[in-house]
Design an enzyme around this catalytic site. Structure first.
Site, PDB file in Angstrom:
ATOM      1  N   LYS A 165      17.849  70.020  75.575  1.00  0.00           N
ATOM      2  CA  LYS A 165      19.234  70.491  75.649  1.00  0.00           C
ATOM      3  C   LYS A 165      20.168  69.384  75.194  1.00  0.00           C
ATOM      4  O   LYS A 165      20.137  68.280  75.721  1.00  0.00           O
ATOM      5  CB  LYS A 165      19.626  70.909  77.065  1.00  0.00           C
ATOM      6  CG  LYS A 165      21.007  71.593  77.111  1.00  0.00           C
ATOM      7  CD  LYS A 165      21.581  71.680  78.490  1.00  0.00           C
ATOM      8  CE  LYS A 165      22.310  70.415  78.896  1.00  0.00           C
ATOM      9  NZ  LYS A 165      23.585  70.196  78.124  1.00  0.00           N
ATOM     10  N   GLU A 198      17.625  57.301  82.091  1.00  0.00           N
ATOM     11  CA  GLU A 198      18.435  56.164  81.674  1.00  0.00           C
ATOM     12  C   GLU A 198      19.875  56.530  81.986  1.00  0.00           C
ATOM     13  O   GLU A 198      20.458  57.407  81.355  1.00  0.00           O
ATOM     14  CB  GLU A 198      18.271  55.874  80.181  1.00  0.00           C
ATOM     15  CG  GLU A 198      19.109  54.681  79.717  1.00  0.00           C
ATOM     16  CD  GLU A 198      19.247  54.587  78.214  1.00  0.00           C
ATOM     17  OE1 GLU A 198      20.343  54.204  77.756  1.00  0.00           O
ATOM     18  OE2 GLU A 198      18.282  54.906  77.498  1.00  0.00           O
ATOM     19  N   CYS A 207      26.346  53.087  77.067  1.00  0.00           N
ATOM     20  CA  CYS A 207      26.011  52.773  78.456  1.00  0.00           C
ATOM     21  C   CYS A 207      25.721  51.299  78.672  1.00  0.00           C
ATOM     22  O   CYS A 207      25.811  50.803  79.794  1.00  0.00           O
ATOM     23  CB  CYS A 207      24.816  53.607  78.907  1.00  0.00           C
ATOM     24  SG  CYS A 207      23.388  53.501  77.804  1.00  0.00           S
ATOM     25  N   GLU A 215      32.077  52.962  85.537  1.00  0.00           N
ATOM     26  CA  GLU A 215      31.882  52.988  84.084  1.00  0.00           C
ATOM     27  C   GLU A 215      33.050  53.714  83.427  1.00  0.00           C
ATOM     28  O   GLU A 215      33.323  54.874  83.740  1.00  0.00           O
ATOM     29  CB  GLU A 215      30.560  53.666  83.746  1.00  0.00           C
ATOM     30  CG  GLU A 215      30.164  53.576  82.302  1.00  0.00           C
ATOM     31  CD  GLU A 215      28.778  54.144  82.031  1.00  0.00           C
ATOM     32  OE1 GLU A 215      28.087  53.614  81.159  1.00  0.00           O
ATOM     33  OE2 GLU A 215      28.402  55.130  82.696  1.00  0.00           O
TER      34      GLU A 215
END
Length: 478
Positions: A174, A250, A284, A378
């Site tokens: 997906k 991850e 990231c 983040e």
């Protein structure tokens, strides 16, 4: 790309088709803000069909030798490499990635090329139990689901599909609703490469719909996800509540870089600004927190600021542009919200002038309290905090003061210090006199703490998509 038809249908069992209810979602262009495409949204029924197709295709695919499976993978690698321009422009339009820095088709195709020849996982044997010959077998898990992010969709598609397929699994992938087009483009390449129907299925849709259906599906035996820590927790719960499927995560990062006073300041400033600038900060492992020894802080900041603010913003399809917009209106608003938070706690040392469209000016904060929100969360934008330190212990403690642990960096000419600090930093990868996006394809990549589970790489990924089985053979007279 405007003169070509953009594929927006789902790819299930070797064919493109609309979603079962024919509903679509709008995909705006990050470049212009205008409607780029209407993409079909996978329903639960579509997910079930894709998983069923993969389950049916799995036995014959797994029965092929690694060499036979590899022939399909190398064909796909070639097709991806040949489609570099088309893929680059699709990502420039859908999420603002500048074509000038688009290396993804080259990097992604390398994964398929490597696993086309390296898919020979070895079992073992033992005579350590008297009267028995014991062996271990490495076998594919079955149906694998992959859920990829929007910031580098082609790279993550390749990193997940290649080892899973090479190991003998069938896959349902997906894409992100923010960047589905390159995945659907690759689906057409999968068909051209001649993969048997059902071995690769590619769906578009949102997380609460298709993503949740995959995470909860009883016939999915492993799921690989790259994305936020928050979403990872939701997937983990769904996987546990369904069939305890194997998870490879991850997740996010808040990656620190530590610059000691004996470091090469020019190199450290150049590397760290590139890390947070790449893809408009939407990676990231971008080093969004930089700790600089007080003795060189002023000099470092001057060089960093000069390099960081000299990048050229503009049309991501222009080869002279090296900073594109944020991926969409939501991400743009999120970054602006964090910048406003930063103004309340730290000192802004860059231009406050607003940029047009979804663009964010390179933003630097200094003297930010360690417990502030912009130090803990983040941001996923071209926003960096630069704080000072006096001692090695202080720098390491501040760098580790986060629930993230994906990537860290240390700059120093003292090898003893470099190894000492690297061993103490709580991160899955540590760069010494280098920083992200530098990494080794043959070394394990993944996160500690809230940044992930398992590891990915040329040498490690295939193991995560296989089961290890022990077989105990009793031998008379042995």
């Amino acid at each position: 790309m405007t003169s070509k038809i953009i594929e927006t249908r789902l790819f299930i069992n070797g064919e493109f088709r609309p979603s079962s209810n024919e509903e679509t979602f709008d995909l705006p262009s990050a470049r212009s803000g205008e409607l780029l495409a209407r993409v079909y949204e996978a329903t639960n029924e579509d997910v079930n069909d894709a998983v069923a197709a993969a389950k049916t295709a799995f036995p014959a695919w797994a029965a092929l030798s690694p060499y036979e499976r590899g022939r399909f993978l190398v064909k796909l690698a070639d097709l991806i490499s040949e489609s570099h321009i088309e893929l680059a422009h699709l990502e420039a339009e859908s999420m603002g990635r500048p074509v000038s820095s688009y290396f993804d088709a080259v990097a992604g195709s390398k994964w398929f090329r490597y696993f086309s020849e390296a898919a020979y996982p070895q079992g073992s044997s033992s005579l350590n139990t008297p009267g028995y010959i014991n062996i271990t077998l490495k076998q594919p898990v079955g149906v694998v689901a992959a859920i990829i992010p929007w910031n580098a969709p082609l790279v993550f598609l390749c990193k997940k599909l290649a080892p899973a397929l090479a190991a003998g699994n069938a896959v349902v992938l997906k894409s992100s609703e923010k960047a589905p087009l390159t995945s659907l483009y690759v689906a057409d390449l999968v068909k051209k490469a001649g993969f048997p129907p059902g071995v690769v299925n590619i769906l578009s849709g949102h997380g609460p719909g298709a993503g949740a259906a995959l995470a909860s599906h009883m016939d999915v035996r492993a799921l690989s996800f790259t994305g936020s820590n928050r979403t990872g927790k939701l997937i983990s719960k769904m996987a546990t509540d369904s069939n305890m499927k194997k998870l490879i995560f991850e997740l996010g990062g808040k990656s620190p870089a530590i610059i000691f006073d004996d470091a090469d300041v020019d190199t450290a400033a150049r590397d760290t600004q590139f890390s947070i600038h790449l893809m408009s900060g939407q990676t990231c492992m971008a080093n969004s927190r930089i700790y600089v020894h007080r003795n060189i802080a002023e000099r470092f900041l001057e060089k960093f600021k000069t390099a960081f603010t000299s990048n050229r913003m503009g049309d991501p399809t222009d080869p002279n542009t090296n900073q594109g917009p944020q991926a969409d209106k939501i991400q743009h608003a999120t970054v602006l919200r964090y910048i406003e938070m930063g103004k309340q706690t730290g000192t802004l040392v860059t231009d406050e002038q607003s940029a047009p469209g979804f663009f964010i000016n390179p933003t630097i904060f200094i003297d930010v309290p360690e417990d502030s929100q912009i130090m803990k969360e983040e941001i996923f934008g071209p926003v960096v905090t630069i704080n000072t330190f006096d001692t090695e212990a202080e720098a390491v403690a501040n760098a580790n003061n986060t629930e993230y642990g994906l990537y860290a960096a240390v700059y120093t000419k003292d090898l003893d210090r470099a190894m000492r600090v690297a061993s103490r930093l709580e991160a899955g990868t540590v760069g010494v006199n280098c920083t992200s996006p530098t990494k080794g394809d043959d070394t394990p990549f993944g996160g500690q703490k809230g940044s992930g589970l398992q590891r990915e790489s040329y040498l490690h990924s295939i193991e995560t998509f296989m089961e290890t089985k022990s077989v105990l053979i009793k031998v008379v007279g042995l």
